[in-house]
Design a protein around this motif. Structure first.
Motif, PDB file in Angstrom:
ATOM      1  N   PRO A   1       0.859  -1.012  -0.105  1.00 50.75           N
ATOM      2  CA  PRO A   1      -0.138   0.145  -0.076  1.00 50.75           C
ATOM      3  C   PRO A   1       0.846   1.266  -0.142  1.00 50.75           C
ATOM      4  O   PRO A   1       0.646   2.338  -0.712  1.00 50.75           O
ATOM      5  CB  PRO A   1      -0.824  -0.042   1.338  1.00 50.75           C
ATOM      6  N   TRP A   2       1.920   1.302   0.781  1.00 56.47           N
ATOM      7  CA  TRP A   2       2.820   2.205   0.838  1.00 56.47           C
ATOM      8  C   TRP A   2       3.587   2.606  -0.377  1.00 56.47           C
ATOM      9  O   TRP A   2       3.580   3.786  -1.000  1.00 56.47           O
ATOM     10  CB  TRP A   2       3.673   2.285   2.062  1.00 56.47           C
ATOM     11  N   LEU A   3       3.872   1.627  -0.994  1.00 58.21           N
ATOM     12  CA  LEU A   3       4.785   1.727  -2.317  1.00 58.21           C
ATOM     13  C   LEU A   3       3.912   2.371  -3.543  1.00 58.21           C
ATOM     14  O   LEU A   3       4.360   3.186  -4.157  1.00 58.21           O
ATOM     15  CB  LEU A   3       5.438   0.538  -2.643  1.00 58.21           C
ATOM     16  N   ASP A   4       2.414   1.783  -3.437  1.00 57.11           N
ATOM     17  CA  ASP A   4       1.383   2.249  -4.421  1.00 57.11           C
ATOM     18  C   ASP A   4       1.265   3.911  -4.010  1.00 57.11           C
ATOM     19  O   ASP A   4       0.973   4.572  -5.263  1.00 57.11           O
ATOM     20  CB  ASP A   4       0.128   1.288  -4.398  1.00 57.11           C
ATOM     21  N   PHE A   5       1.104   4.152  -2.963  1.00 54.34           N
ATOM     22  CA  PHE A   5       0.918   5.372  -2.697  1.00 54.34           C
ATOM     23  C   PHE A   5       2.089   6.422  -3.093  1.00 54.34           C
ATOM     24  O   PHE A   5       1.883   7.433  -3.767  1.00 54.34           O
ATOM     25  CB  PHE A   5       0.648   5.740  -1.241  1.00 54.34           C
ATOM     26  N   ILE A   6       3.375   6.062  -2.562  1.00 56.92           N
ATOM     27  CA  ILE A   6       4.300   7.191  -2.675  1.00 56.92           C
ATOM     28  C   ILE A   6       4.813   7.139  -4.235  1.00 56.92           C
ATOM     29  O   ILE A   6       5.279   8.120  -4.837  1.00 56.92           O
ATOM     30  CB  ILE A   6       5.628   6.555  -1.879  1.00 56.92           C
TER      31      ILE A   6
ATOM     32  N   CYS B   1      20.553   1.919  -8.365  1.00 55.87           N
ATOM     33  CA  CYS B   1      20.078   2.959  -7.518  1.00 55.87           C
ATOM     34  C   CYS B   1      18.898   2.023  -6.846  1.00 55.87           C
ATOM     35  O   CYS B   1      17.856   1.724  -7.494  1.00 55.87           O
ATOM     36  CB  CYS B   1      19.393   4.036  -8.115  1.00 55.87           C
ATOM     37  N   PRO B   2      18.884   1.648  -5.570  1.00 54.79           N
ATOM     38  CA  PRO B   2      17.867   1.007  -4.799  1.00 54.79           C
ATOM     39  C   PRO B   2      16.431   1.677  -4.593  1.00 54.79           C
ATOM     40  O   PRO B   2      16.034   2.095  -3.484  1.00 54.79           O
ATOM     41  CB  PRO B   2      18.367   0.337  -3.414  1.00 54.79           C
ATOM     42  N   THR B   3      15.657   2.100  -5.506  1.00 50.90           N
ATOM     43  CA  THR B   3      14.671   2.940  -5.736  1.00 50.90           C
ATOM     44  C   THR B   3      13.633   2.525  -4.631  1.00 50.90           C
ATOM     45  O   THR B   3      13.126   3.020  -3.805  1.00 50.90           O
ATOM     46  CB  THR B   3      13.783   3.025  -6.706  1.00 50.90           C
ATOM     47  N   THR B   4      13.183   1.048  -4.549  1.00 53.02           N
ATOM     48  CA  THR B   4      12.193   0.593  -3.708  1.00 53.02           C
ATOM     49  C   THR B   4      12.507   0.796  -2.368  1.00 53.02           C
ATOM     50  O   THR B   4      11.665   1.191  -1.462  1.00 53.02           O
ATOM     51  CB  THR B   4      11.973  -0.988  -4.237  1.00 53.02           C
TER      52      THR B   4
ATOM     53  N   VAL C   1      24.432   5.716 -13.283  1.00 53.51           N
ATOM     54  CA  VAL C   1      23.359   5.427 -12.054  1.00 53.51           C
ATOM     55  C   VAL C   1      22.183   4.806 -12.688  1.00 53.51           C
ATOM     56  O   VAL C   1      21.567   5.644 -13.298  1.00 53.51           O
ATOM     57  CB  VAL C   1      23.358   6.295 -11.104  1.00 53.51           C
ATOM     58  N   LEU C   2      21.825   3.481 -12.488  1.00 55.12           N
ATOM     59  CA  LEU C   2      20.510   3.148 -12.948  1.00 55.12           C
ATOM     60  C   LEU C   2      19.639   3.004 -11.802  1.00 55.12           C
ATOM     61  O   LEU C   2      19.552   2.414 -11.034  1.00 55.12           O
ATOM     62  CB  LEU C   2      20.405   1.795 -13.632  1.00 55.12           C
ATOM     63  N   ASP C   3      18.469   4.088 -11.855  1.00 55.51           N
ATOM     64  CA  ASP C   3      17.082   4.024 -11.131  1.00 55.51           C
ATOM     65  C   ASP C   3      16.443   3.025 -11.640  1.00 55.51           C
ATOM     66  O   ASP C   3      16.344   2.496 -12.738  1.00 55.51           O
ATOM     67  CB  ASP C   3      16.626   5.294 -11.198  1.00 55.51           C
ATOM     68  N   GLU C   4      15.639   2.411 -10.775  1.00 58.45           N
ATOM     69  CA  GLU C   4      14.684   1.319 -10.998  1.00 58.45           C
ATOM     70  C   GLU C   4      13.732   1.801 -12.124  1.00 58.45           C
ATOM     71  O   GLU C   4      13.002   1.006 -13.020  1.00 58.45           O
ATOM     72  CB  GLU C   4      13.939   0.709  -9.697  1.00 58.45           C
ATOM     73  N   LEU C   5      13.304   3.028 -12.265  1.00 56.20           N
ATOM     74  CA  LEU C   5      12.532   3.397 -13.383  1.00 56.20           C
ATOM     75  C   LEU C   5      13.215   3.269 -14.704  1.00 56.20           C
ATOM     76  O   LEU C   5      12.525   2.705 -15.754  1.00 56.20           O
ATOM     77  CB  LEU C   5      12.104   5.011 -13.191  1.00 56.20           C
ATOM     78  N   LEU C   6      14.463   3.691 -14.799  1.00 51.98           N
ATOM     79  CA  LEU C   6      15.108   3.257 -16.084  1.00 51.98           C
ATOM     80  C   LEU C   6      15.301   1.732 -16.524  1.00 51.98           C
ATOM     81  O   LEU C   6      15.190   1.352 -17.737  1.00 51.98           O
ATOM     82  CB  LEU C   6      16.591   3.845 -16.115  1.00 51.98           C
TER      83      LEU C   6
END
Length: 620
Positions: free
Chosen positions: A299-304, A451-454, A480-485
């Motif tokens: 729930p928090w990950l979906d929200f943020i 990059c540990p985005t989660t 630096v690879l963010d999880e979005l990339l």
């Protein structure tokens, strides 16, 4: 490289040249009186070198300002002072234009402050640029026409601040109202123009308290999605993601009967993980161990994720509104910074998301906090390159001479195209010396840092990764690879041969699947220190990967991790392979080396021995 050749005059004096015709096209240049300068004024146009902060005191004393004062105007800088800066290579000066100052009554516009600025800057030969502040509405709209606006409302106290809500569709109509009036008045007198976002400086973050600028009302670091439009937007987003309340309940481990019951969850307290430091400052709740509260993560990950994306989506709307009046090549926006690493999660400044938004719109982004911080600069720069966005860097504060040179090297190696400085005259000599390195092309590398985005979104500190970046920079150039990339396909063996992981305590399963595919196709994944990787549900990842100092209880304790990395990265593009306290960037046949230390250092390039003074950049 952007400079005119030096002209030598035997007599040491310029001869007077008289040209008589109906139109005169000539350039006059003065010889320098020192051998340290070229004969001509430096021209910064290829890099659109800019400075700013004009009319700030006017905004401060306007009706929406922190110190309102009737009939207050900020004197424009003299033409002579601006011509002097132009001769030093400056191209642009930015003027803060606030809606709450220039429309004191509905339909009544007062442009006198900015007309004076525009006149003097253009007379000095500089470009005039409007940096727009629309997010603080005029007092008449804020206090007298409450039925025509919505203000941002916090979750913590259910109180409003004096920012317009990005969730109310009428807000973008107010922005368009201002953009139209700006264009109607200035037209092509505006050489460039900024699209406004939301944060205290019109940048890409949520409300933060900066009381010395404007009257913000109730304001603090927190979560600003408590108004009715925001709640409905969150509910709609969750319905679009899960399609049925049954699926959401299964993912969230909840028992909602309808999407209308859903409200933003409370933020999880920060994680307790190895080497954690400087956790997000809000809220000050006790930490919890990773194995706890697993059911509360989704729930928090979906929200943020939604919350961060909401401000990015609004930025796109603001840009599209401005595109009705000005072309994309004249539009920029400031997405905010990264606090030289990553910003506290409540701020909402998710830099890679802004890059993805800006790419299709073909505008330039000018992020803040570009101060030569290796991880933060690469986190942004890699995303800008991947999504095809031109980057104009901004330091978001004062820099001394050493820090400024470090910043210029970092900007160049990240692929920056343009440069902004609040202290232009102070750094003019270094800008003239090094700005030709701003080619828009980053340093070549086959090494990426994860990059540990989660983990960041769950409250984990990324400080171990951030702190390791400068030490790694001595060994190699890296992205630096963010999880979005990674989600969008950046992690491929065509682009990268090695992925280095300093932290990955919790990783969402789709990202682990992407990393698995990278390994199966021949990519090398190397973890540093003692890592146990789990997905959001708590399941341990059992992939076989390369390990460096696997028994060390964290990155900072792994004193020998760089030595162990050298043979594992040998032969990869971007790897210098020498721990000599020098940072190397290669772009084709060009080599750029920065010495971040006080003492001079010796090295060799293509068999040529060179010595590089402390805090200077060498290039061939």
């Amino acid at each position: 490289k952007g400079k005119l050749s030096q002209i030598k005059v035997n007599s040491g004096k310029l001869r007077q040249i008289k040209v008589r015709s109906r139109k005169i096209f000539a350039a006059f240049f003065l010889l320098a009186f020192s051998h340290q300068h070229s004969a001509f004024s430096f021209d910064g146009h290829p890099w659109n070198i800019s400075t700013g902060n004009l009319s700030v005191t006017y905004v401060q004393h306007s009706p929406v300002g922190a110190f309102p004062q009737t009939n207050y105007f900020e004197p424009p800088p003299s033409i002579e002072s601006q011509a002097h800066l132009k001769n030093l290579g400056l191209v642009v000066n930015e003027d803060y234009v606030a809606w709450g100052a220039v429309e004191p009554a509905p339909g009544v516009w007062d442009w006198r402050q900015h007309d004076a600025m525009e006149k003097n800057l253009h007379a000095a030969g500089l470009k005039y640029v409007a940096y727009n502040w629309i997010h603080f509405p005029p007092v008449w709209l804020r206090d007298q026409q409450k039925d025509k606006r919505t203000l941002m409302r916090c979750l913590e106290h259910n109180q409003e601040c004096n920012y317009l809500s990005i969730f109310d569709p009428r807000t973008i109509e107010h922005y368009d109202h201002f953009y139209k009036a700006l264009h109607d008045h200035f037209g092509d007198k505006l050489d460039n123009v900024y699209a406004c976002i939301l944060g205290p400086y019109g940048e890409g973050n949520y409300p933060l308290e900066v009381t010395s600028w404007v009257n913000m009302g109730h304001c603090h670091e927190g979560y600003w999605c408590g108004d009715d439009f925001a709640i409905k937007a969150f509910q709609k987003a969750m319905q679009q993601k899960y399609s049925s309340i049954r699926k959401l309940n299964r993912a969230w481990e909840t028992k909602y009967k309808s999407f209308a019951e859903i409200h933003p969850p409370k933020q999880l307290p920060p994680l307790t993980i190895a080497e954690k430091s400087n956790p997000p400052s809000f809220p000050p709740s006790p930490p919890f161990r990773m194995e706890e509260r697993v059911g509360e993560r989704r729930p928090w990950l979906d929200f943020i994720t939604w919350y961060h994306q909401a401000i990015i989506d609004f930025t796109g709307e603001s840009v599209r509104a401005l595109l009705k009046y000005y072309p994309a090549d004249r539009i920029k926006t400031k997405p905010g910074g990264n606090a030289t690493g990553v910003n506290p999660i409540a701020w909402g400044t998710y830099c890679p998301g802004y890059a993805k938004m800006a790419g299709p719109l073909h505008i330039t982004l000018q992020p803040a906090d570009c101060q030569g911080a290796v991880f933060g600069d690469k986190w942004m720069g890699t995303a800008y390159q991947f999504y095809g966005v031109k980057e104009s860097t901004e330091p978001a504060g004062d820099l001394d001479a050493k820090s400024f040179v470090r910043r210029m090297f970092s900007d160049a190696s990240c692929g920056a195209t343009y440069l902004f400085s609040y202290q232009y005259e102070q750094h003019a000599a270094d800008i003239e010396k090094y700005v030709h390195l701003f080619t828009g092309q980053p340093g070549e590398t086959e090494v990426a840092v994860y990059c540990p985005t989660t983990l960041y979104r769950l409250g984990g500190s990324l400080q171990p990764t951030i702190s390791a970046a400068p030490a790694l920079r001595d060994l190699c150039e890296f992205d630096v690879l963010d999880e979005l990339l990674i989600s969008d396909g950046a992690l491929t063996t065509k682009r990268y041969k090695a992925l280095l992981i300093f932290q990955a305590d919790i990783v969402d399963q789709p990202i682990l699947d992407k990393i698995h595919t990278f390994i199966k196709k021949g990519g090398k994944v190397i973890t540093i220190g003692q890592l146990t990787i789990k997905n959001v549900g708590g399941k341990t990842w059992t992939e076989k990967v390369g390990r460096v100092c696997p028994n060390a209880p964290g990155v900072a304790s792994a004193k020998n991790w760089r030595e162990e990395l050298i043979p594992l990265l040998a032969g990869l593009k971007g790897v210098d392979g020498k721990l000599d306290n020098l940072w190397t960037c290669r772009r084709g046949v060009q080599t750029i080396i920065f010495n971040p230390k006080d003492k001079a250092a010796a090295t060799s390039v293509n068999g040529q021995s060179i010595e590089i003074a402390g805090h200077t950049i060498w290039s061939n």
